[in-house]
Design a protein around this motif. Structure first.
Motif, mmCIF file in Angstrom:
data_model
loop_
_atom_site.group_PDB
_atom_site.id
_atom_site.type_symbol
_atom_site.label_atom_id
_atom_site.label_comp_id
_atom_site.label_asym_id
_atom_site.label_seq_id
_atom_site.Cartn_x
_atom_site.Cartn_y
_atom_site.Cartn_z
ATOM 1 N N ARG A 239 0.827 -1.207 0.000
ATOM 2 C CA ARG A 239 0.000 0.000 0.000
ATOM 3 C C ARG A 239 0.864 1.260 0.000
ATOM 4 O O ARG A 239 0.520 2.268 -0.629
ATOM 5 N N ARG A 240 2.032 1.210 0.698
ATOM 6 C CA ARG A 240 2.927 2.374 0.725
ATOM 7 C C ARG A 240 3.501 2.644 -0.649
ATOM 8 O O ARG A 240 3.593 3.790 -1.092
ATOM 9 N N GLU A 242 2.173 1.809 -3.531
ATOM 10 C CA GLU A 242 1.100 2.312 -4.407
ATOM 11 C C GLU A 242 0.823 3.790 -4.128
ATOM 12 O O GLU A 242 0.603 4.579 -5.056
ATOM 13 N N ALA A 243 0.859 4.176 -2.835
ATOM 14 C CA ALA A 243 0.638 5.583 -2.502
ATOM 15 C C ALA A 243 1.764 6.447 -3.032
ATOM 16 O O ALA A 243 1.540 7.562 -3.535
ATOM 17 N N GLU A 245 3.619 5.861 -5.659
ATOM 18 C CA GLU A 245 3.451 5.968 -7.109
ATOM 19 C C GLU A 245 2.405 7.032 -7.457
ATOM 20 O O GLU A 245 2.595 7.819 -8.395
ATOM 21 N N ASP A 246 1.324 7.053 -6.718
ATOM 22 C CA ASP A 246 0.277 8.063 -6.989
ATOM 23 C C ASP A 246 0.803 9.467 -6.737
ATOM 24 O O ASP A 246 0.551 10.396 -7.520
ATOM 25 N N ILE A 247 1.559 9.649 -5.651
ATOM 26 C CA ILE A 247 2.104 10.986 -5.351
ATOM 27 C C ILE A 247 3.083 11.417 -6.423
ATOM 28 O O ILE A 247 3.060 12.567 -6.900
ATOM 29 N N HIS A 249 3.229 10.430 -9.490
ATOM 30 C CA HIS A 249 2.504 10.703 -10.739
ATOM 31 C C HIS A 249 1.867 12.086 -10.728
ATOM 32 O O HIS A 249 1.929 12.827 -11.723
ATOM 33 N N ASN A 250 1.264 12.459 -9.613
ATOM 34 C CA ASN A 250 0.622 13.772 -9.514
ATOM 35 C C ASN A 250 1.654 14.894 -9.542
ATOM 36 O O ASN A 250 1.429 15.957 -10.149
ATOM 37 N N SER A 252 4.543 14.842 -11.001
ATOM 38 C CA SER A 252 5.154 14.946 -12.334
ATOM 39 C C SER A 252 4.333 15.797 -13.279
ATOM 40 O O SER A 252 4.848 16.350 -14.246
ATOM 41 N N LYS A 253 3.073 15.881 -13.021
ATOM 42 C CA LYS A 253 2.203 16.691 -13.878
ATOM 43 C C LYS A 253 2.129 18.139 -13.441
ATOM 44 O O LYS A 253 1.535 18.963 -14.134
#
Length: 272
Positions: A239-240, A242-243, A245-247, A249-250, A252-253
């Motif tokens: 879960r860590r 995955e979290a 990766e989401d951070i 990804h956000n 980077s945009k």
């Protein structure tokens, strides 16, 4: 001789003039939609009904009485009481006309203003008798039945006086102030009861939704605890990651975030 001749001519002319005057005064007209009965000073009311057209009568001895036999409207207001003793204001609209063959009897008994003598009394009598058979609520919900009953009884009653009722309708039906106020209060109470029932049903639905949500959370907690017990810290690490990766990804945009690799000499074009 000449004087006697002219005198005779004058008398003859006067006689012809008088005769012409008598003939003119002895004629009367009956218009369309009307009938006439003849009153004779010696014989009384004649049973013969005179139709439309121009007719002859004997002056001074006879007198024609003209009747309108077309349908005429009349409104009759009546105040009466219902079965449950509520005051009721009713207005009845009647289209009436006399039976032509009954005109001699109508004139003999009632006169020319027969409608003034008959309609208010029989209408009041019939309405009081009919309305007393219904309570206030039935007068509103069963108005057609009330109108039909009034129509049948009033038509039969009017026929006894030689009258034909072409149409009878209830044009106005109201109750006393006390009853009207009670009806308004009842309607308000019903509206309040409906509103309260809606609020209760809404609360029940919200309660059911909360129970379902809590049961879902409890079931999710049970499954999560079971997964932790079986996989140990591996699930937490997953879960860590995955979290993270989401951070990443956000970030980077985002245009306001710059990524600088660590351990490398990065030359920036900075002013001296």
């Amino acid at each position: 001789m000449a004087a006697q001749f002219f005198n005779r001519i004058g008398q003859l002319g006067l006689g012809l003039a008088l005769t012409g005057g008598v003939v003119n005064s002895a004629l009367y007209n009956v218009d369309g939609g009307h009938r006439a009965v003849i009153f004779d000073r010696f014989a009384g009311i004649k049973n013969t009904v005179v139709g439309e057209g121009t007719h002859f009568f004997i002056p001074w001895v006879q007198k024609p009485i003209i009747f309108d036999i077309r349908s005429r409207p009349r409104n009759v207001p009546v105040i009466t009481a219902s079965k449950d003793l509520q005051n009721v204001n009713i207005t009845l609209r009647i289209l009436f006309r006399p039976v032509p063959d009954s005109l001699p009897k109508i004139y003999t008994i009632l006169g020319v203003d027969y409608d003034e003598r008959v309609l208010p009394s029989i209408t009041t009598e019939v309405l009081k008798a009919v309305v007393a058979q219904f309570d206030a609520g039935e007068l509103i919900t069963q108005r057609e039945l009330v109108s039909q009953t009034v129509n049948e009884e009033l038509t039969e009653r009017a026929s006894q006086f030689g009258l034909i009722l072409d149409d009878i309708s209830l044009t106005h039906l109201t109750f006393g102030k006390e009853f009207t106020h009670a009806v308004e209060l009842k309607q308000v109470a019903q509206q309040d009861a409906e509103k309260a029932r809606f609020l209760v049903e809404k609360a029940e639905q919200q309660k059911k939704a909360a129970i379902i949500s809590a049961e879902g959370d409890a079931q999710a907690a049970i499954l999560l605890a079971k997964s932790l017990a079986e996989a140990g810290d591996g699930l937490v690490e997953l879960r860590r990651i995955e979290a993270a990766e989401d951070i990443a990804h956000n970030l980077s945009k985002s245009r306001q975030v710059a990524y600088l690799p660590s351990g490398l000499n990065v030359l920036l074009n900075l002013p001296q």
